[in-house]
Write an enzyme that holds these catalytic residues in place. Sequence first.
Site, PDB file in Angstrom:
ATOM      1  N   ASN A  88       4.508  -2.108  -1.902  1.00 41.19           N
ATOM      2  CA  ASN A  88       5.051  -1.061  -1.033  1.00 41.19           C
ATOM      3  C   ASN A  88       6.493  -1.377  -0.640  1.00 41.19           C
ATOM      4  O   ASN A  88       6.830  -2.526  -0.393  1.00 41.19           O
ATOM      5  CB  ASN A  88       4.204  -0.939   0.238  1.00 41.19           C
ATOM      6  CG  ASN A  88       2.754  -0.633  -0.065  1.00 41.19           C
ATOM      7  OD1 ASN A  88       2.445   0.175  -0.920  1.00 41.19           O
ATOM      8  ND2 ASN A  88       1.857  -1.302   0.635  1.00 41.19           N
ATOM      9  N   GLN A  95       4.767  -0.264   3.896  1.00 41.33           N
ATOM     10  CA  GLN A  95       5.170  -1.665   4.031  1.00 41.33           C
ATOM     11  C   GLN A  95       5.197  -2.034   5.513  1.00 41.33           C
ATOM     12  O   GLN A  95       5.862  -1.375   6.314  1.00 41.33           O
ATOM     13  CB  GLN A  95       6.550  -1.899   3.412  1.00 41.33           C
ATOM     14  CG  GLN A  95       6.969  -3.347   3.415  1.00 41.33           C
ATOM     15  CD  GLN A  95       8.327  -3.586   2.760  1.00 41.33           C
ATOM     16  OE1 GLN A  95       9.102  -2.664   2.544  1.00 41.33           O
ATOM     17  NE2 GLN A  95       8.599  -4.840   2.451  1.00 41.33           N
ATOM     18  N   HIS A 101       6.478  -8.455  -1.413  1.00 39.38           N
ATOM     19  CA  HIS A 101       5.196  -9.063  -1.771  1.00 39.38           C
ATOM     20  C   HIS A 101       4.404  -8.086  -2.622  1.00 39.38           C
ATOM     21  O   HIS A 101       4.577  -6.874  -2.539  1.00 39.38           O
ATOM     22  CB  HIS A 101       4.401  -9.505  -0.538  1.00 39.38           C
ATOM     23  CG  HIS A 101       4.104  -8.422   0.450  1.00 39.38           C
ATOM     24  ND1 HIS A 101       5.058  -7.892   1.297  1.00 39.38           N
ATOM     25  CD2 HIS A 101       2.957  -7.771   0.731  1.00 39.38           C
ATOM     26  CE1 HIS A 101       4.511  -6.974   2.056  1.00 39.38           C
ATOM     27  NE2 HIS A 101       3.229  -6.864   1.735  1.00 39.38           N
ATOM     28  N   HIS A 103       0.497  -7.134  -3.766  1.00 36.59           N
ATOM     29  CA  HIS A 103      -0.931  -7.296  -3.534  1.00 36.59           C
ATOM     30  C   HIS A 103      -1.660  -7.294  -4.874  1.00 36.59           C
ATOM     31  O   HIS A 103      -1.403  -6.419  -5.714  1.00 36.59           O
ATOM     32  CB  HIS A 103      -1.488  -6.123  -2.713  1.00 36.59           C
ATOM     33  CG  HIS A 103      -0.988  -6.054  -1.322  1.00 36.59           C
ATOM     34  ND1 HIS A 103      -1.707  -6.550  -0.255  1.00 36.59           N
ATOM     35  CD2 HIS A 103       0.153  -5.537  -0.808  1.00 36.59           C
ATOM     36  CE1 HIS A 103      -1.030  -6.336   0.852  1.00 36.59           C
ATOM     37  NE2 HIS A 103       0.103  -5.726   0.556  1.00 36.59           N
TER      38      HIS A 103
END
Length: 138
Positions: A88, A95, A101, A103
């Site tokens: 995101n 986010q 990052h 997932h």
Amino acid sequence: MKDNNCIFCKLANGDIPTNSIYEDGDFKVILDADPATKGHALILPKNHFANLLEADDDVLAKALPLAKKLANNMKAKLGCAGINVVQNNGEAAGQTVHHLHIHLIPRYEDDPDKTLCGWSHQSFTDEETKEVVEKLSM
């Protein structure tokens, strides 16, 4: 470069203990503290980038092959039937921590909510679609 005020920088660089499943010079991969499914992990760059749009291309070039490697390991070791790879960018996109990052969410045949990463579908007129094509064509 590390941001001393960023929780994910602290997790990625070992300042805070984690349930780490992989680490190299560029990334640390940890189990999510609030997982969607068993094995839900986060790929965290050790350097701080707020999101995909700000990240160095060399880091991004390493991220997807790492996601593939980890996803194959999840399928082999956890017996999941599929993997969601989710990333995101910005609050409007969901986010909540402003450190790049990715997932990795193992999905199982008996998952109660297969729409976890789903969205509702929308319809657009031919004219609206043409306008979007014209704006986005490079």
